[in-house]
Write a protein that holds these residues in place. Sequence first.
Motif, PDB file in Angstrom:
ATOM      1  N   LYS A  84      35.584  29.815  53.581  1.00  0.00           N
ATOM      2  CA  LYS A  84      34.759  31.012  53.515  1.00  0.00           C
ATOM      3  C   LYS A  84      35.367  31.983  52.513  1.00  0.00           C
ATOM      4  N   LEU A  85      34.546  32.555  51.680  1.00  0.00           N
ATOM      5  CA  LEU A  85      34.953  33.654  50.802  1.00  0.00           C
ATOM      6  C   LEU A  85      34.154  34.862  51.269  1.00  0.00           C
ATOM      7  N   VAL A  86      33.309  35.391  50.426  1.00  0.00           N
ATOM      8  CA  VAL A  86      32.396  36.461  50.829  1.00  0.00           C
ATOM      9  C   VAL A  86      31.317  35.866  51.735  1.00  0.00           C
ATOM     10  N   GLY A  87      30.818  34.712  51.343  1.00  0.00           N
ATOM     11  CA  GLY A  87      29.825  33.982  52.123  1.00  0.00           C
ATOM     12  C   GLY A  87      30.437  32.718  52.681  1.00  0.00           C
ATOM     13  N   PRO A  88      29.662  31.958  53.429  1.00  0.00           N
ATOM     14  CA  PRO A  88      30.175  30.720  54.032  1.00  0.00           C
ATOM     15  C   PRO A  88      30.504  29.677  52.972  1.00  0.00           C
TER      16      PRO A  88
ATOM     17  N   ALA B  97      27.282  31.989  39.062  1.00  0.00           N
ATOM     18  CA  ALA B  97      28.195  32.818  39.852  1.00  0.00           C
ATOM     19  C   ALA B  97      28.184  32.515  41.348  1.00  0.00           C
ATOM     20  N   CYS B  98      27.665  31.375  41.756  1.00  0.00           N
ATOM     21  CA  CYS B  98      27.677  31.017  43.176  1.00  0.00           C
ATOM     22  C   CYS B  98      29.113  30.955  43.704  1.00  0.00           C
ATOM     23  N   MET B  99      30.014  30.481  42.847  1.00  0.00           N
ATOM     24  CA  MET B  99      31.408  30.303  43.254  1.00  0.00           C
ATOM     25  C   MET B  99      32.148  31.636  43.403  1.00  0.00           C
ATOM     26  N   GLY B 100      31.537  32.718  42.976  1.00  0.00           N
ATOM     27  CA  GLY B 100      32.149  34.033  43.185  1.00  0.00           C
ATOM     28  C   GLY B 100      32.132  34.449  44.649  1.00  0.00           C
ATOM     29  N   CYS B 101      31.163  33.946  45.401  1.00  0.00           N
ATOM     30  CA  CYS B 101      31.021  34.295  46.827  1.00  0.00           C
ATOM     31  C   CYS B 101      31.211  33.101  47.758  1.00  0.00           C
ATOM     32  N   HIS B 102      31.075  31.890  47.229  1.00  0.00           N
ATOM     33  CA  HIS B 102      31.189  30.679  48.044  1.00  0.00           C
ATOM     34  C   HIS B 102      32.240  29.752  47.451  1.00  0.00           C
ATOM     35  N   ALA B 103      32.923  29.024  48.320  1.00  0.00           N
ATOM     36  CA  ALA B 103      33.820  27.942  47.918  1.00  0.00           C
ATOM     37  C   ALA B 103      33.328  26.678  48.610  1.00  0.00           C
TER      38      ALA B 103
ATOM     39  N   PRO C 132      25.017  40.959  52.455  1.00  0.00           N
ATOM     40  CA  PRO C 132      23.819  40.340  51.876  1.00  0.00           C
ATOM     41  C   PRO C 132      24.142  39.373  50.736  1.00  0.00           C
ATOM     42  N   MET C 133      23.315  38.356  50.628  1.00  0.00           N
ATOM     43  CA  MET C 133      23.371  37.464  49.475  1.00  0.00           C
ATOM     44  C   MET C 133      22.364  38.002  48.475  1.00  0.00           C
ATOM     45  N   PRO C 134      22.797  38.244  47.243  1.00  0.00           N
ATOM     46  CA  PRO C 134      21.857  38.773  46.251  1.00  0.00           C
ATOM     47  C   PRO C 134      20.796  37.737  45.873  1.00  0.00           C
ATOM     48  N   ALA C 135      19.674  38.230  45.437  1.00  0.00           N
ATOM     49  CA  ALA C 135      18.593  37.361  44.956  1.00  0.00           C
ATOM     50  C   ALA C 135      18.976  36.763  43.607  1.00  0.00           C
TER      51      ALA C 135
END
Length: 116
Positions: free
Chosen positions: A51-55, A41-47, A90-93
């Motif tokens: 930038k999406l949710v994260g960088p 699920a890294c691609m859920g927040c990053h592209a 925050p980035m989840p663990a």
Amino acid sequence: MKCGVAIVTSTLLIGVLASVVATAACAADAQRGRTVANANACMGCHAVDRKLVGPSFLQIAAKYKGDAQAPAKLALKVKDGGSGVWGMIPMPAHQSMSDADVRAVVDWVLAGAPAK
């Protein structure tokens, strides 16, 4: 053919073959990093490139370029999560990811998240 020429030619050929094998191994590692990122699920927040949710992964690679400690820092960040480096979200663990999978993703990101 003189013996010295044969040795130089053989050495050059071995060097070329080693380079081809190393390039193929790097391509396989890059693909593994992308596959692991997709599966976790890294691609859920990053592209890769925005930038999406994260960088984006390219932003991360640029920020840590030349930092010899980057692989260890980012592996810890993936495992433990955190916030503050890129903003307050925050980035989840990802404690359930194996160390090998974390390293594959981190290496792929630091390489610029290549498609191949």
